[in-house]
Design an enzyme around this catalytic site. Sequence first.
Site, short mmCIF file in Angstrom:
data_model
loop_
_atom_site.label_atom_id
_atom_site.label_comp_id
_atom_site.label_asym_id
_atom_site.label_seq_id
_atom_site.Cartn_x
_atom_site.Cartn_y
_atom_site.Cartn_z
N GLY A 128 75.47 31.23 91.23
CA GLY A 128 74.96 29.91 91.58
C GLY A 128 75.92 29.31 92.58
O GLY A 128 76.41 30.01 93.47
N SER A 138 78.15 37.28 91.64
CA SER A 138 78.14 36.32 92.74
C SER A 138 79.23 35.27 92.54
O SER A 138 80.42 35.58 92.65
CB SER A 138 76.75 35.69 92.85
N ALA A 139 78.88 34.02 92.23
CA ALA A 139 79.89 32.98 92.02
C ALA A 139 80.85 33.37 90.90
O ALA A 139 82.04 33.06 90.95
CB ALA A 139 79.23 31.64 91.71
N HIS A 169 77.57 39.41 98.23
CA HIS A 169 76.40 39.32 99.12
C HIS A 169 76.78 39.62 100.57
O HIS A 169 76.20 39.04 101.49
CB HIS A 169 75.76 37.93 99.07
N GLU A 199 74.80 43.80 98.71
CA GLU A 199 73.84 43.57 97.64
C GLU A 199 73.62 44.85 96.83
O GLU A 199 73.50 45.95 97.38
CB GLU A 199 72.50 43.12 98.22
#
Length: 234
Positions: free
Chosen positions: A81, A113-114, A150, A185
């Site tokens: 997020g 991700s985050a 990413h 990814e």
Amino acid sequence: MELLLLSNSTNHGRAYLEHALDTVTAFVGAGAALAFVPYALADHDAYTRVVREALEPRGITVRGVHASGLDGADAVFVGGGNSFRLLRDLYRTGLRDELRDAVRGGLRYMGASAGTNMACPTLRTTNDMPIVQPPSFDALGFVPFQINPHYIDPRPGDTHMGETREQRLAEFLECNDVPVLGLREGTWLRVSDDAATLGGPLDARLFRRAEPPRELPAGADVSFLLTAPAAFDA
């Protein structure tokens, strides 16, 4: 420490965590209790349900830390997020220090991700907009280098005039002498104590100051990054 750091949680055309579900299940362990950190998104209950629906069919019990904390957890998953909101709330709740102690004491850590950004010394190589201001950019520091989840390669012939990801990371390296691992990814990094291995179907890209970017093949041993010295601009 035992870490599983995913570039992303959802691949195009696939369900949440589906692209890495076997790896995630093996890492967390069937029958394990997983504490999920939903602070990177606004609706914590809804986000926890998404993770629960993905992992409970694999025999993993999922509880949100906003409701249950870390007590009794076999592993923790910090979801993706907005990295700035996530880090702010880790500080606000006191979970940042609690997580650092628990993971260094043996709790398995998974990020996407985050959540992968949080495993680095700082959030300075996130792709996110600073929608809030955390008290510090200092993250959890489980690895001594930075990760860019990413990671997107420059596209030859692209008419978009904004900076490429490669250019932004070059700017970072002008001010900070620390390696940056670009995770494309569908890929991840697995760390087990002093060993680190790239996972997933694609190569990763390593950025260092005053050096051209270097491709690291899928499955490569990248344990050398765990001893990389780092110098951050104050």
